[in-house]
Design a protein around this motif. Structure first.
Motif, PDB file in Angstrom:
ATOM      1  N   LEU A  95      33.532  21.142   8.220  1.00 16.13           N
ATOM      2  CA  LEU A  95      32.506  22.004   7.425  1.00 16.13           C
ATOM      3  C   LEU A  95      33.030  22.853   6.553  1.00 16.13           C
ATOM      4  CD1 LEU A  95      29.500  22.256   6.702  1.00 16.13           C
ATOM      5  CD2 LEU A  95      29.257  23.587   8.716  1.00 16.13           C
ATOM      6  N   ARG A  96      34.040  23.919   7.260  1.00 11.94           N
ATOM      7  CA  ARG A  96      34.650  24.661   6.397  1.00 11.94           C
ATOM      8  C   ARG A  96      35.436  24.286   5.045  1.00 11.94           C
ATOM      9  NH1 ARG A  96      39.523  25.725   5.100  1.00 11.94           N
ATOM     10  NH2 ARG A  96      40.261  28.021   4.791  1.00 11.94           N
ATOM     11  N   LEU A  97      35.946  22.858   5.295  1.00 11.35           N
ATOM     12  CA  LEU A  97      36.678  22.059   4.184  1.00 11.35           C
ATOM     13  C   LEU A  97      35.499  22.014   2.876  1.00 11.35           C
ATOM     14  CD1 LEU A  97      39.440  21.318   4.026  1.00 11.35           C
ATOM     15  CD2 LEU A  97      38.712  19.082   4.400  1.00 11.35           C
ATOM     16  N   ALA A  98      34.301  21.460   3.370  1.00 12.64           N
ATOM     17  CA  ALA A  98      33.543  21.258   2.493  1.00 12.64           C
ATOM     18  C   ALA A  98      32.640  22.675   1.692  1.00 12.64           C
ATOM     19  CB  ALA A  98      32.237  20.584   3.231  1.00 12.64           C
ATOM     20  N   LEU A  99      32.819  23.526   2.525  1.00 15.52           N
ATOM     21  CA  LEU A  99      32.059  24.684   1.984  1.00 15.52           C
ATOM     22  C   LEU A  99      33.089  25.580   0.980  1.00 15.52           C
ATOM     23  CD1 LEU A  99      30.235  26.245   4.922  1.00 15.52           C
ATOM     24  CD2 LEU A  99      29.426  25.242   3.084  1.00 15.52           C
ATOM     25  N   VAL A 100      34.270  25.338   1.407  1.00 14.94           N
ATOM     26  CA  VAL A 100      35.293  26.682   0.933  1.00 14.94           C
ATOM     27  C   VAL A 100      36.311  25.633  -0.204  1.00 14.94           C
ATOM     28  CG1 VAL A 100      37.649  27.731   1.223  1.00 14.94           C
ATOM     29  CG2 VAL A 100      35.687  27.860   2.807  1.00 14.94           C
ATOM     30  N   SER A 101      36.479  24.334   0.168  1.00  9.50           N
ATOM     31  CA  SER A 101      37.334  23.471  -0.894  1.00  9.50           C
ATOM     32  C   SER A 101      36.802  22.084  -1.277  1.00  9.50           C
ATOM     33  CB  SER A 101      38.875  23.270  -0.033  1.00  9.50           C
ATOM     34  OG  SER A 101      39.066  24.372   0.441  1.00  9.50           O
ATOM     35  N   PRO A 102      35.523  22.268  -1.884  1.00 13.03           N
ATOM     36  CA  PRO A 102      34.885  20.775  -2.432  1.00 13.03           C
ATOM     37  C   PRO A 102      36.032  20.567  -3.368  1.00 13.03           C
ATOM     38  CG  PRO A 102      33.617  22.570  -3.125  1.00 13.03           C
ATOM     39  CD  PRO A 102      34.838  23.364  -2.132  1.00 13.03           C
ATOM     40  N   ARG A 103      35.798  19.296  -3.697  1.00 12.33           N
ATOM     41  CA  ARG A 103      36.805  18.516  -4.508  1.00 12.33           C
ATOM     42  C   ARG A 103      36.048  18.589  -6.056  1.00 12.33           C
ATOM     43  NH1 ARG A 103      40.912  14.405  -2.122  1.00 12.33           N
ATOM     44  NH2 ARG A 103      40.489  13.187  -4.009  1.00 12.33           N
ATOM     45  N   PHE A 104      35.107  18.241  -6.234  1.00  9.78           N
ATOM     46  CA  PHE A 104      34.296  18.076  -7.408  1.00  9.78           C
ATOM     47  C   PHE A 104      34.886  16.961  -8.220  1.00  9.78           C
ATOM     48  CE2 PHE A 104      33.024  22.520  -6.662  1.00  9.78           C
ATOM     49  CZ  PHE A 104      31.810  22.337  -6.055  1.00  9.78           C
ATOM     50  N   ASP A 105      35.274  15.862  -7.642  1.00  5.06           N
ATOM     51  CA  ASP A 105      35.902  14.815  -8.151  1.00  5.06           C
ATOM     52  C   ASP A 105      35.011  14.045  -9.342  1.00  5.06           C
ATOM     53  OD1 ASP A 105      38.144  14.930  -6.572  1.00  5.06           O
ATOM     54  OD2 ASP A 105      37.551  13.347  -5.443  1.00  5.06           O
TER      55      ASP A 105
END
Length: 435
Positions: free
Chosen positions: A122-132
């Motif tokens: 979840l932290r990865l999604a909140l802090v580092s979303p890719r927006f590919d």
């Protein structure tokens, strides 16, 4: 599957109650949360709200926060959209991300044995979303499809037109999803900017319920949220009410008109909020015993349903209602709404109505606390409304304290029959725009 089973079982394992024991937790890094511990099952629900929501969209980028929120789970860190979904499912975790005008909501549910791994994901999604790029175009297409559907739906049109008239150029005056034109024009840079604007530590509200201690929650919060930006975008200013009483008709080929109506409302922290809340429940709160339901549906059969509600938002307060009626009968229904508004404003309510409504409101309140997820959501809502931590145990007493005189006094100033504005989408007979 394991998480869904645990969520179902917990409804039976926990007593339905409003006297929950709430702990006020502050993480080592200074993030505050409310917690209800329950160790019957190895399952925790976490609810996070970031104040601001779609109203943070800058001019010319309407829909950016909405599109950004739809992309949070579509790939993060070194995981693309499919890789993220596989990792989440392998943990039997559930995440959801929902924007509204005043907040971005994040809900998470996970088993205790997978808590650390679920937190990291979840932290990865909140802090580092890719927006590919591929994900942006796919989700953009979903948003555009929804907007196209709304453009053909009379109920959606009535809400959009009412908001435009009520709030003009303020973000409340336009759709949080944006327009087809604004959504098509959104760039990746604007989506990244929306992420930084909306998901920041200076606007976080958190609650947890389930199999987790205060110390464990504090550690989790810093791990999950500590790397977000310290500050987000400034909040929008006050949304001034711009529309007066009257009727706006939007011509739309449909046999049944959709109607949205309302006027300015009451702040959540107003001392008169509870009398207003009881008054609204009696007038049109959605139950079959409300005055409007009785007069418009039960006695005359003019609609399948009619309801009113108080909407104390962050930057404006509304008292709103809605119904649908055949084109031939919508004029009669509007007249009844106005008359019931006038009657309640002039006379208040009866002792029988007040007693029955108190019984319903106090009896139904504990039923809201029917599991970890609902409890966590309620606790976050309490924080955002600046309610005290003991509110679940004092709320029913506030309802019981409302008197007939209180309701009559509040009805006299809150209900403004001449200020009611109706937006009618359809081809109503005998109803024309008057402004």
């Amino acid at each position: 599957m394991m998480l869904r089973l645990a969520a179902a079982l917990i409804l039976f394992a926990l007593p339905v109650r409003a006297d929950v024991q709430i702990q006020d937790v502050t993480s080592p890094g200074g993030i505050r949360a409310w917690l209800v511990e329950s160790h019957e099952l190895p399952f925790t629900a976490l609810e996070i709200r970031f104040r601001g929501g779609t109203s943070l969209d800058p001019e010319g980028a309407r829909g950016a926060v909405n599109l950004m929120t739809g992309l949070i789970e579509e790939g993060a860190g070194d995981l693309d959209a499919q890789g993220f979904a596989r990792a989440r499912d392998a943990l039997a975790a559930s995440f959801s991300f929902r924007p509204s005008a005043d907040a971005v909501a994040v809900s998470a549910e996970f088993l205790t044995e997978n808590r650390d791994a679920a937190t990291d994901l979840l932290r990865l999604a909140l802090v580092s979303p890719r927006f590919d790029a591929e994900a942006i175009e796919r989700v953009r297409g979903q948003v555009l499809s929804g907007l196209a559907s709304d453009a053909k739906d009379p109920t959606s049109i009535s809400g959009r037109v009412f908001d435009e008239q009520a709030f003009g150029a303020h973000p409340y005056g336009s759709q949080g999803e944006g327009t087809p034109e604004s959504v098509r024009a959104l760039t990746r840079e604007q989506i990244v900017a929306a992420h930084k604007a909306a998901l920041a530590r200076d606007r976080i509200y958190v609650a947890a319920a389930g199999d987790i201690t205060a110390a464990e929650l504090g550690t989790l919060l810093d791990r999950l949220l500590g790397d977000l930006p310290a500050e987000g975008a400034p909040m929008p200013g006050r949304a001034e009410w711009r529309v007066g009483g009257g009727v706006t008709v939007v011509d739309f080929p449909t046999p049944q008109s959709a109607v949205r109506f309302g006027h300015a409302g009451i702040k959540r922290d107003d001392p008169d909020f509870f009398p207003a809340y009881v008054l609204n429940e009696i007038l049109g709160g959605g139950g079959f015993g409300s005055r409007l339901m009785t007069e418009v549906r039960e006695k005359r059969g003019l609609t399948y349903g009619i309801g009113t509600y108080l909407a104390p938002m962050d930057h404006a307060e509304l008292m709103m209602g809605h119904f649908a009626s055949a084109n031939a009968t919508v004029a009669e229904a509007i007249g009844i709404v106005r008359e019931e508004w006038r009657r309640a404003a002039a006379e208040g309510v009866t002792a029988e109505e007040l007693a029955a409504t108190k019984t319903y409101l106090t009896g139904s309140y504990p039923l809201r606390f029917d599991g970890n997820g609902p409890i966590a959501s309620i606790l976050v809502g309490m924080q955002m409304e600046d309610l005290p931590i003991d509110y679940p145990t004092t709320r029913n007493a506030k309802i019981e304290a409302v008197t007939l005189e209180d309701v009559k006094r509040v009805a006299a100033w809150l209900l403004k029959p001449d200020a009611l504005h109706f937006v009618v989408v359809g081809q109503p007979e005998g109803v024309e725009s008057d402004g």
